[in-house]
Design a protein around this motif. Sequence first.
Motif, PDB file in Angstrom:
ATOM      1  N   ASP A 142     -80.098  15.457  24.580  1.00  0.00           N
ATOM      2  CA  ASP A 142     -79.382  14.751  24.666  1.00  0.00           C
ATOM      3  C   ASP A 142     -80.360  13.717  23.110  1.00  0.00           C
ATOM      4  O   ASP A 142     -79.298  12.260  23.409  1.00  0.00           O
ATOM      5  CB  ASP A 142     -79.528  13.881  25.941  1.00  0.00           C
ATOM      6  N   GLU A 143     -80.495  14.737  22.578  1.00  0.00           N
ATOM      7  CA  GLU A 143     -80.684  13.665  21.063  1.00  0.00           C
ATOM      8  C   GLU A 143     -80.171  14.485  19.720  1.00  0.00           C
ATOM      9  O   GLU A 143     -79.899  15.889  19.741  1.00  0.00           O
ATOM     10  CB  GLU A 143     -82.195  13.997  21.098  1.00  0.00           C
ATOM     11  N   THR A 144     -78.906  14.253  19.274  1.00  0.00           N
ATOM     12  CA  THR A 144     -78.134  15.214  17.657  1.00  0.00           C
ATOM     13  C   THR A 144     -79.370  14.551  16.696  1.00  0.00           C
ATOM     14  O   THR A 144     -79.837  12.694  16.487  1.00  0.00           O
ATOM     15  CB  THR A 144     -77.198  14.334  17.596  1.00  0.00           C
TER      16      THR A 144
ATOM     17  N   SER B  22     -92.456  17.996  28.114  1.00  0.00           N
ATOM     18  CA  SER B  22     -90.645  17.259  27.224  1.00  0.00           C
ATOM     19  C   SER B  22     -90.021  16.803  29.111  1.00  0.00           C
ATOM     20  O   SER B  22     -90.763  17.467  30.034  1.00  0.00           O
ATOM     21  CB  SER B  22     -90.666  18.140  26.279  1.00  0.00           C
ATOM     22  N   GLY B  23     -88.986  16.545  28.555  1.00  0.00           N
ATOM     23  CA  GLY B  23     -88.439  16.611  29.736  1.00  0.00           C
ATOM     24  C   GLY B  23     -87.945  17.363  29.908  1.00  0.00           C
ATOM     25  O   GLY B  23     -87.472  17.458  31.716  1.00  0.00           O
ATOM     26  N   GLY B  24     -87.840  18.642  29.347  1.00  0.00           N
ATOM     27  CA  GLY B  24     -87.361  20.385  30.291  1.00  0.00           C
ATOM     28  C   GLY B  24     -88.381  20.896  30.468  1.00  0.00           C
ATOM     29  O   GLY B  24     -88.279  22.150  31.142  1.00  0.00           O
TER      30      GLY B  24
ATOM     31  N   GLY C  80     -85.727   6.462  31.736  1.00  0.00           N
ATOM     32  CA  GLY C  80     -87.654   6.779  32.905  1.00  0.00           C
ATOM     33  C   GLY C  80     -88.551   6.514  32.153  1.00  0.00           C
ATOM     34  O   GLY C  80     -89.358   5.603  32.356  1.00  0.00           O
ATOM     35  N   GLY C  81     -89.046   6.912  31.374  1.00  0.00           N
ATOM     36  CA  GLY C  81     -90.356   7.602  30.851  1.00  0.00           C
ATOM     37  C   GLY C  81     -91.057   6.464  30.505  1.00  0.00           C
ATOM     38  O   GLY C  81     -92.058   5.549  30.437  1.00  0.00           O
ATOM     39  N   PRO C  82     -90.448   5.773  28.614  1.00  0.00           N
ATOM     40  CA  PRO C  82     -90.952   4.706  28.574  1.00  0.00           C
ATOM     41  C   PRO C  82     -91.167   3.222  29.137  1.00  0.00           C
ATOM     42  O   PRO C  82     -91.920   2.378  29.442  1.00  0.00           O
ATOM     43  CB  PRO C  82     -90.324   3.907  27.360  1.00  0.00           C
TER      44      PRO C  82
ATOM     45  N   LEU D 155     -91.178   3.294  32.272  1.00  0.00           N
ATOM     46  CA  LEU D 155     -92.294   3.371  33.578  1.00  0.00           C
ATOM     47  C   LEU D 155     -93.415   3.256  32.730  1.00  0.00           C
ATOM     48  O   LEU D 155     -94.445   2.196  33.779  1.00  0.00           O
ATOM     49  CB  LEU D 155     -91.958   5.355  34.143  1.00  0.00           C
ATOM     50  N   GLU D 156     -93.952   3.662  31.817  1.00  0.00           N
ATOM     51  CA  GLU D 156     -94.830   3.611  31.419  1.00  0.00           C
ATOM     52  C   GLU D 156     -95.263   1.664  31.416  1.00  0.00           C
ATOM     53  O   GLU D 156     -96.745   1.409  30.946  1.00  0.00           O
ATOM     54  CB  GLU D 156     -94.771   4.249  29.737  1.00  0.00           C
ATOM     55  N   LYS D 157     -93.991   1.044  30.473  1.00  0.00           N
ATOM     56  CA  LYS D 157     -94.556  -0.641  30.210  1.00  0.00           C
ATOM     57  C   LYS D 157     -95.115  -1.256  31.535  1.00  0.00           C
ATOM     58  O   LYS D 157     -96.089  -2.208  31.729  1.00  0.00           O
ATOM     59  CB  LYS D 157     -92.752  -1.036  30.042  1.00  0.00           C
TER      60      LYS D 157
ATOM     61  N   SER E 113     -98.042  17.518  22.969  1.00  0.00           N
ATOM     62  CA  SER E 113     -96.719  17.574  21.998  1.00  0.00           C
ATOM     63  C   SER E 113     -95.649  17.337  23.357  1.00  0.00           C
ATOM     64  O   SER E 113     -95.709  17.736  24.650  1.00  0.00           O
ATOM     65  CB  SER E 113     -96.294  18.048  21.222  1.00  0.00           C
ATOM     66  N   GLY E 114     -94.109  17.123  22.309  1.00  0.00           N
ATOM     67  CA  GLY E 114     -92.911  16.954  23.577  1.00  0.00           C
ATOM     68  C   GLY E 114     -93.287  15.516  24.366  1.00  0.00           C
ATOM     69  O   GLY E 114     -93.824  14.245  24.358  1.00  0.00           O
ATOM     70  N   GLY E 115     -91.973  15.092  24.570  1.00  0.00           N
ATOM     71  CA  GLY E 115     -91.488  13.769  24.680  1.00  0.00           C
ATOM     72  C   GLY E 115     -92.334  12.645  25.796  1.00  0.00           C
ATOM     73  O   GLY E 115     -92.895  11.816  25.286  1.00  0.00           O
TER      74      GLY E 115
ATOM     75  N   ALA F  10     -95.680  10.925  24.387  1.00  0.00           N
ATOM     76  CA  ALA F  10     -95.392   9.648  23.990  1.00  0.00           C
ATOM     77  C   ALA F  10     -96.234   8.384  24.523  1.00  0.00           C
ATOM     78  O   ALA F  10     -96.727   7.604  24.256  1.00  0.00           O
ATOM     79  CB  ALA F  10     -94.467   9.152  24.103  1.00  0.00           C
ATOM     80  N   ASN F  11     -96.774   8.958  26.224  1.00  0.00           N
ATOM     81  CA  ASN F  11     -97.260   8.177  26.872  1.00  0.00           C
ATOM     82  C   ASN F  11     -98.696   8.052  26.447  1.00  0.00           C
ATOM     83  O   ASN F  11     -99.485   8.427  26.161  1.00  0.00           O
ATOM     84  CB  ASN F  11     -97.194   8.942  28.160  1.00  0.00           C
ATOM     85  N   GLN F  12     -98.543   6.709  26.334  1.00  0.00           N
ATOM     86  CA  GLN F  12    -100.640   6.306  25.558  1.00  0.00           C
ATOM     87  C   GLN F  12    -101.657   6.360  26.151  1.00  0.00           C
ATOM     88  O   GLN F  12    -102.191   6.516  26.230  1.00  0.00           O
ATOM     89  CB  GLN F  12    -100.432   4.910  25.412  1.00  0.00           C
TER      90      GLN F  12
HETATM   91  P1  AMP Z   1     -87.797  15.348  24.847  1.00  0.00           P
HETATM   92  O1  AMP Z   1     -87.606  16.219  25.957  1.00  0.00           O
HETATM   93  O2  AMP Z   1     -89.066  16.056  24.435  1.00  0.00           O
HETATM   94  O3  AMP Z   1     -86.854  15.052  24.145  1.00  0.00           O
HETATM   95  O4  AMP Z   1     -88.531  13.943  25.647  1.00  0.00           O
HETATM   96  C1  AMP Z   1     -87.976  12.986  26.722  1.00  0.00           C
HETATM   97  C2  AMP Z   1     -88.764  13.263  27.935  1.00  0.00           C
HETATM   98  O5  AMP Z   1     -89.856  12.482  27.548  1.00  0.00           O
HETATM   99  C3  AMP Z   1     -87.976  12.434  28.764  1.00  0.00           C
HETATM  100  O6  AMP Z   1     -88.429  12.906  29.986  1.00  0.00           O
HETATM  101  C4  AMP Z   1     -88.546  11.478  28.630  1.00  0.00           C
HETATM  102  O7  AMP Z   1     -88.760  10.272  29.866  1.00  0.00           O
HETATM  103  C5  AMP Z   1     -90.062  11.391  28.609  1.00  0.00           C
HETATM  104  N1  AMP Z   1     -90.712  10.276  28.140  1.00  0.00           N
HETATM  105  C6  AMP Z   1     -90.827   9.761  26.367  1.00  0.00           C
HETATM  106  N2  AMP Z   1     -91.439   8.609  26.312  1.00  0.00           N
HETATM  107  C7  AMP Z   1     -92.180   8.721  27.182  1.00  0.00           C
HETATM  108  C8  AMP Z   1     -93.602   7.960  27.906  1.00  0.00           C
HETATM  109  N3  AMP Z   1     -94.052   6.510  26.884  1.00  0.00           N
HETATM  110  N4  AMP Z   1     -94.351   8.192  29.245  1.00  0.00           N
HETATM  111  C9  AMP Z   1     -93.786   9.397  29.583  1.00  0.00           C
HETATM  112  N5  AMP Z   1     -92.813  10.297  29.537  1.00  0.00           N
HETATM  113  C10 AMP Z   1     -91.738   9.574  28.086  1.00  0.00           C
END
Ligand code: AMP
Length: 341
Positions: free
Chosen positions: A11-13, A136-138, A179-181, A183-185, A272-274, A277-279
């Motif tokens: 879902d990112e271009t 990551s998401g997938g 959701g991810g960001p 939920l972290e907040k 690595s992966g989305g 990003a979670n601290q």
């Molecule tokens: P990607 O598939 O690599 O584009 O990453 C997207 C996935 O990363 C999604 O499922 C997001 O919910 C998750 N994501 C992004 N930021 C965070 C975060 N801060 N905490 C937890 N999950 C995150």
Amino acid sequence: MIVLGIESSCDETACALVNEKGEILSSVVWSQYDEHRRFGGVVPEIAARAHLEKIDLLIKEAMDKAGKNFKDLSAVAVAGGPGLIGGVLVGVMTAKSIALCHHLPFVPVNHLEGHALTVRLADKSVQFPYLLMLTSGGHCQILVVEGVGKYCKLGGTIDDSAGESFDKVAKMLNIGYPGGPNLEKRAKQGRILKDLFPIPMKGKNNCDFSFSGLKTAVRFYIEKNQPLTEEQINDVCASFQYAVTAEIEDRLKRAIRIFKEKYPIGRHLIVSGGVAANQYLRSHLNELAHQNNLTFSAPPIQYCTDNGVMIAWAGLERFQQGLTGTFDFKARPRWSLDSLS
Ligand code: AMP
Ligand code: MG
């Protein structure tokens, strides 16, 4: 050496130009959040059409920002899979067209290899082999990165990915998309109740993951305690994030033992992966690495979620090794990094 990287597998271009020093000449990311928000998740058909609408504009923007022409490029790299096939096709056909028109090498890159190698762009101390938590998401897997194109998978998820469970739990709590960001907040304001949710694979004799049972446990809690107060929502977020992190830590402890035994020269633990990003997760994995005499590293936060830089960089690393592709390359919805796994 300058490589253009194109990413459109979910879902990112995204497009970026990087050089062999790891300098990012430009990076543009267009996230399709608005397109998918009302569905609470990525709709493949909508994603593919949105990539098609944006991709050439983004490539132009990336070229202009870097002040470069196609004739300045050394190669064109693209995420050739795994991913949603409609989006991957858009990226692959665009990359092939540019490469054909401008007589450039065409470098199809496994999207996961992008996540696996980006850390080396920013942190030059990271040498092969290293232990990688790719989340990551997938995808959710533990790999040993032995070299460019050389991976050994130690374990993976038997159901959902961690990112998907973050997104689904956020959807259940109605705290917004993505959701991810969010939920972290919310988790930062909540209390960690360690016994609220299970740690699914804790103690299991392998390096695999499971998140569906955890997701169901959250659903039961929410249904039982309707309507949830803001405080309870924050506590669910903190406790869920704790359980996901504990699951990842437990699985990694086993993987570290295997890594140290089989690859005694290995020095690094990478995430690595989305979800990287979670601290909260990052700080716990940093701690885990130190306890095991490993150095922790991760890509800069903005290059954890999908981006063009990781594809350009992985493409550049492949190009340097002579690992280019041919124009009969087919977009791949499924593509394992470890061909033996
Ligand atoms: P990607 O598939 O690599 O584009 O990453 C997207 C996935 O990363 C999604 O499922 C997001 O919910 C998750 N994501 C992004 N930021 C965070 C975060 N801060 N905490 C937890 N999950 C995150
Ligand atoms: Mg994404």
